[in-house]
Design an enzyme around this catalytic site. Structure first.
Site, PDB file in Angstrom:
ATOM      1  N   ARG A 117       0.815  -1.238   0.000  1.00 60.48           N
ATOM      2  CA  ARG A 117       0.000   0.000   0.000  1.00 60.48           C
ATOM      3  C   ARG A 117       0.844   1.282   0.000  1.00 60.48           C
ATOM      4  O   ARG A 117       0.369   2.346   0.384  1.00 60.48           O
ATOM      5  CB  ARG A 117      -0.966   0.021   1.176  1.00 60.48           C
ATOM      6  N   LYS A 139       3.459  11.362 -11.690  1.00 59.35           N
ATOM      7  CA  LYS A 139       2.557  10.546 -12.511  1.00 59.35           C
ATOM      8  C   LYS A 139       3.219   9.194 -12.725  1.00 59.35           C
ATOM      9  O   LYS A 139       4.344   9.130 -13.247  1.00 59.35           O
ATOM     10  CB  LYS A 139       2.302  11.210 -13.865  1.00 59.35           C
ATOM     11  N   GLU A 181      10.444  18.173 -25.201  1.00 60.47           N
ATOM     12  CA  GLU A 181       9.764  18.510 -23.939  1.00 60.47           C
ATOM     13  C   GLU A 181      10.387  19.771 -23.312  1.00 60.47           C
ATOM     14  O   GLU A 181       9.703  20.533 -22.635  1.00 60.47           O
ATOM     15  CB  GLU A 181       9.828  17.333 -22.953  1.00 60.47           C
ATOM     16  N   LYS A 223       8.494  22.710 -14.349  1.00 62.89           N
ATOM     17  CA  LYS A 223       7.595  21.584 -14.044  1.00 62.89           C
ATOM     18  C   LYS A 223       7.232  21.581 -12.559  1.00 62.89           C
ATOM     19  O   LYS A 223       6.072  21.365 -12.184  1.00 62.89           O
ATOM     20  CB  LYS A 223       8.213  20.250 -14.446  1.00 62.89           C
ATOM     21  N   GLU A 233      -3.753  17.501 -11.776  1.00 66.42           N
ATOM     22  CA  GLU A 233      -4.230  17.943 -13.086  1.00 66.42           C
ATOM     23  C   GLU A 233      -5.719  18.300 -13.112  1.00 66.42           C
ATOM     24  O   GLU A 233      -6.485  17.797 -13.926  1.00 66.42           O
ATOM     25  CB  GLU A 233      -3.914  16.880 -14.151  1.00 66.42           C
ATOM     26  N   ARG A 237      -2.020  22.029 -14.869  1.00 66.26           N
ATOM     27  CA  ARG A 237      -1.089  20.949 -15.232  1.00 66.26           C
ATOM     28  C   ARG A 237      -1.357  20.418 -16.641  1.00 66.26           C
ATOM     29  O   ARG A 237      -0.451  19.922 -17.308  1.00 66.26           O
ATOM     30  CB  ARG A 237      -1.156  19.813 -14.193  1.00 66.26           C
ATOM     31  N   ASN A 241       0.641  19.267 -21.481  1.00 64.91           N
ATOM     32  CA  ASN A 241       0.329  18.382 -22.606  1.00 64.91           C
ATOM     33  C   ASN A 241       0.275  19.115 -23.939  1.00 64.91           C
ATOM     34  O   ASN A 241      -0.323  18.611 -24.897  1.00 64.91           O
ATOM     35  CB  ASN A 241      -1.006  17.682 -22.359  1.00 64.91           C
ATOM     36  N   HIS A 244       0.429  17.248 -27.248  1.00 67.00           N
ATOM     37  CA  HIS A 244       0.283  15.821 -26.976  1.00 67.00           C
ATOM     38  C   HIS A 244      -0.962  15.219 -27.627  1.00 67.00           C
ATOM     39  O   HIS A 244      -0.957  14.047 -27.985  1.00 67.00           O
ATOM     40  CB  HIS A 244       0.259  15.561 -25.466  1.00 67.00           C
ATOM     41  N   HIS A 248      -0.186  12.204 -29.704  1.00 66.57           N
ATOM     42  CA  HIS A 248      -0.666  10.852 -29.390  1.00 66.57           C
ATOM     43  C   HIS A 248      -1.329  10.227 -30.605  1.00 66.57           C
ATOM     44  O   HIS A 248      -1.207   9.018 -30.844  1.00 66.57           O
ATOM     45  CB  HIS A 248      -1.656  10.877 -28.223  1.00 66.57           C
ATOM     46  N   HIS A 261       7.954   9.345 -28.656  1.00 70.26           N
ATOM     47  CA  HIS A 261       6.946  10.237 -28.074  1.00 70.26           C
ATOM     48  C   HIS A 261       7.320  11.716 -28.276  1.00 70.26           C
ATOM     49  O   HIS A 261       6.506  12.514 -28.751  1.00 70.26           O
ATOM     50  CB  HIS A 261       6.811   9.897 -26.581  1.00 70.26           C
TER      51      HIS A 261
HETATM   52  P1  NAD Z   1      12.555   4.991 -22.342  1.00 72.92           P
HETATM   53  O1  NAD Z   1      12.443   4.867 -20.897  1.00 72.92           O
HETATM   54  O2  NAD Z   1      11.990   3.885 -23.183  1.00 72.92           O
HETATM   55  O3  NAD Z   1      14.069   5.213 -22.749  1.00 72.92           O
HETATM   56  C1  NAD Z   1      14.419   5.335 -24.106  1.00 72.92           C
HETATM   57  C2  NAD Z   1      15.539   4.374 -24.501  1.00 72.92           C
HETATM   58  O4  NAD Z   1      16.778   4.883 -24.023  1.00 72.92           O
HETATM   59  C3  NAD Z   1      15.400   2.984 -23.894  1.00 72.92           C
HETATM   60  O5  NAD Z   1      15.868   2.042 -24.820  1.00 72.92           O
HETATM   61  C4  NAD Z   1      16.327   3.056 -22.692  1.00 72.92           C
HETATM   62  O6  NAD Z   1      16.769   1.803 -22.258  1.00 72.92           O
HETATM   63  C5  NAD Z   1      17.449   3.895 -23.247  1.00 72.92           C
HETATM   64  N1  NAD Z   1      18.239   4.621 -22.289  1.00 72.92           N
HETATM   65  C6  NAD Z   1      17.811   5.249 -21.170  1.00 72.92           C
HETATM   66  N2  NAD Z   1      18.803   5.938 -20.615  1.00 72.92           N
HETATM   67  C7  NAD Z   1      19.901   5.743 -21.365  1.00 72.92           C
HETATM   68  C8  NAD Z   1      21.238   6.197 -21.306  1.00 72.92           C
HETATM   69  N3  NAD Z   1      21.634   7.065 -20.373  1.00 72.92           N
HETATM   70  N4  NAD Z   1      22.103   5.758 -22.245  1.00 72.92           N
HETATM   71  C9  NAD Z   1      21.696   4.935 -23.225  1.00 72.92           C
HETATM   72  N5  NAD Z   1      20.440   4.484 -23.358  1.00 72.92           N
HETATM   73  C10 NAD Z   1      19.548   4.899 -22.441  1.00 72.92           C
HETATM   74  O7  NAD Z   1      11.859   6.333 -22.886  1.00 72.92           O
HETATM   75  P2  NAD Z   1      11.719   7.782 -22.265  1.00 72.92           P
HETATM   76  O8  NAD Z   1      11.595   8.676 -23.433  1.00 72.92           O
HETATM   77  O9  NAD Z   1      12.718   8.068 -21.239  1.00 72.92           O
HETATM   78  O10 NAD Z   1      10.309   7.709 -21.515  1.00 72.92           O
HETATM   79  C11 NAD Z   1       9.119   7.450 -22.223  1.00 72.92           C
HETATM   80  C12 NAD Z   1       8.082   7.015 -21.214  1.00 72.92           C
HETATM   81  O11 NAD Z   1       7.868   8.062 -20.283  1.00 72.92           O
HETATM   82  C13 NAD Z   1       6.738   6.707 -21.808  1.00 72.92           C
HETATM   83  O12 NAD Z   1       6.270   5.486 -21.276  1.00 72.92           O
HETATM   84  C14 NAD Z   1       5.850   7.854 -21.368  1.00 72.92           C
HETATM   85  O13 NAD Z   1       4.503   7.459 -21.186  1.00 72.92           O
HETATM   86  C15 NAD Z   1       6.489   8.220 -20.070  1.00 72.92           C
HETATM   87  N6  NAD Z   1       6.266   9.616 -19.663  1.00 72.92           N
HETATM   88  C16 NAD Z   1       5.811   9.822 -18.415  1.00 72.92           C
HETATM   89  C17 NAD Z   1       5.627  11.111 -17.956  1.00 72.92           C
HETATM   90  C18 NAD Z   1       5.205  11.330 -16.548  1.00 72.92           C
HETATM   91  O14 NAD Z   1       4.891  12.482 -16.191  1.00 72.92           O
HETATM   92  N7  NAD Z   1       5.218  10.318 -15.717  1.00 72.92           N
HETATM   93  C19 NAD Z   1       5.918  12.201 -18.792  1.00 72.92           C
HETATM   94  C20 NAD Z   1       6.394  11.957 -20.071  1.00 72.92           C
HETATM   95  C21 NAD Z   1       6.571  10.652 -20.510  1.00 72.92           C
HETATM   96  N1  GLY Z   2       4.045  14.998 -18.494  1.00 75.66           N
HETATM   97  C1  GLY Z   2       2.812  15.600 -18.109  1.00 75.66           C
HETATM   98  C2  GLY Z   2       2.649  15.748 -16.638  1.00 75.66           C
HETATM   99  O1  GLY Z   2       3.489  15.375 -15.863  1.00 75.66           O
HETATM  100  O2  GLY Z   2       1.638  16.216 -16.229  1.00 75.66           O
END
Ligand code: NAD
Ligand code: GLY
Length: 361
Positions: A117, A139, A181, A223, A233, A237, A241, A244, A248, A261
């Site tokens: 939990r 998030k 971003e 942020k 949000e 917040r 997006n 987005h 998307h 993305h």
């Molecule tokens: P990812 O986590 O898939 O990383 C991209 C690639 O880079 C992967 O292959 C990873 O293994 C590799 N990698 C990571 N760090 C590295 C490094 N230092 N050196 C070499 N390779 C490296 O993608 P991302 O773009 O970091 O994240 C995308 C995800 O984030 C999505 O699932 C999206 O929904 C989520 N997201 C969440 C929020 C939030 O607010 N929580 C905001 C934006 C995106």
């Molecule tokens: N990436 C959008 C948020 O964190 O709200």
């Protein structure tokens, strides 16, 4: 080294930004008891796991190494984390450490929200996108076959530790996706930062250390302010997006495999800007500036040629910002001034989609 604060009353936390922080004592400082579970993936583990382990000697540190990729951001991968925690008898006082990009960070955060939990977790983001966006703000989620990030929770980390040195190994396209971003913050609420990006984009693309630290710090500051104002949000917040809804649609249309993305968000931000100009909210010359900056960042400025206006419409209708059948969009009233609104002429949106798709195809 710089420290920011995400101000959320008793759930406030620091963001540390600097070079070579992985094995510093910043991680340990935020570990509550003697147990730590590091969650990472098979790409990042060989590069950076040892460094993090070096900073945690003397504790019970276990690791779970997940397969790499968005397609593994699922409930079944989450079970791997729970299995490891239970097998190694992690108690309620344990700390989960997310070492990776947004995929690892979102999954680890959700695992932390659910395990017994709720247990502590620390973000060590390793992509630029994760450093400027996903690791901050709480998030957390996994995907469902019917939709991205559909199962999750708002759950804040205890600290975010951003080591800019890890960006040295990040693939070029992933760097660009993170820069999209970064540009977003300039567009939605920080015109001065947008000006800075116009001057310094080349340095960012060349991974100049000083430029990266500045851009990450300024992005995280933006942020953190937005999250402090509207954690769950209900209002402002949603401006995070920008681009987005269009983005998307591009990601879905291309099967989440061709476009990253951030690349889709880049093209989407320009579509949002062009639509804002159509509504006479944004001067045309500002659209031109935005397009020029995206090009300098090596980001796409148009959707893929295969996409048609009708397909955009269908996919945009699935957006989380649809309320009572009305699609709310993040639009611009100037560089640095964004609004979330359903108050636009829908026919003009059709015109934009046809124009953008025809220009391509
Ligand atoms: P990812 O986590 O898939 O990383 C991209 C690639 O880079 C992967 O292959 C990873 O293994 C590799 N990698 C990571 N760090 C590295 C490094 N230092 N050196 C070499 N390779 C490296 O993608 P991302 O773009 O970091 O994240 C995308 C995800 O984030 C999505 O699932 C999206 O929904 C989520 N997201 C969440 C929020 C939030 O607010 N929580 C905001 C934006 C995106
Ligand atoms: N990436 C959008 C948020 O964190 O709200």
């Amino acid at each position: 080294m710089q420290t920011l604060n995400v101000s959320l009353a008793d759930r406030s936390y620091p963001i540390y930004i600097g070079e070579d922080l992985l094995s510093s004592d910043y991680v340990r400082r935020h570990v509550r008891a003697r147990q730590v579970m590091i969650v990472t993936n098979e790409m990042i583990a060989p590069l950076y796991l040892e460094k993090v382990l070096a900073g945690l000697s003397g504790l019970q540190v276990d690791t779970v190494v997940l397969p790499d990729g968005e397609r593994f951001k699922t409930l079944s991968t989450l079970e791997t984390i729970f299995d490891a925690l239970l097998e190694k008898r992690h108690a309620r006082t344990t700390t989960l450490v997310a070492l990776g990009g947004g995929v690892v960070g979102d999954m680890t955060g959700f695992a932390a929200a659910c395990y017994q939990r709720g247990v502590d977790f620390i973000q060590i983001p390793t992509t630029l996108l994760a450093q400027v966006d996903s690791s901050v703000g709480g998030k957390t989620a996994v995907n469902h076959p019917r939709g991205k990030n559909m199962i999750g929770a708002f759950y804040q980390p205890k600290a975010v530790i951003i080591d800019t040195s890890v960006l040295a190994t990040l693939p070029e396209r992933e760097l660009g996706a993170g820069i999209a971003e970064v540009i977003k913050y300039g567009l939605i609420r920080d015109a001065e930062f947008f000006d800075w990006l116009e001057v310094n984009m080349q340095a960012l693309r060349e991974r100049n250390a000083e430029a990266l630290v500045y851009a990450i710090e300024r992005s995280c500051r933006n942020k953190a302010e937005v999250v402090a104002d509207d954690e769950t949000e209900q209002g402002v917040r949603a401006t995070l997006n920008l681009g987005h809804t269009f983005g998307h649609a591009i990601e879905t249309a291309t099967g989440y495999s061709e476009w990253l993305h951030g690349e889709a968000v880049g093209a989407g931000m320009l579509m949002a800007a062009a639509f804002s100009a159509d509504l006479q909210w944004l001067p045309e010359e500002q659209v031109t500036r935005i397009e020029a900056l995206l090009k300098l960042a090596h980001l796409p400025t148009a959707p893929p040629p295969s996409m048609k206006a009708g397909q955009f419409r269908e996919l945009m209708a699935l957006d989380k910002k649809v309320h009572d059948g009305q699609l709310r969009l993040v639009l611009l009233k100037g560089v640095g001034h964004s609004v979330v609104t359903a108050d636009y002429d829908d026919n003009k949106l059709d015109e934009l989609l046809h124009r953008v798709c025809e220009a391509e195809g």
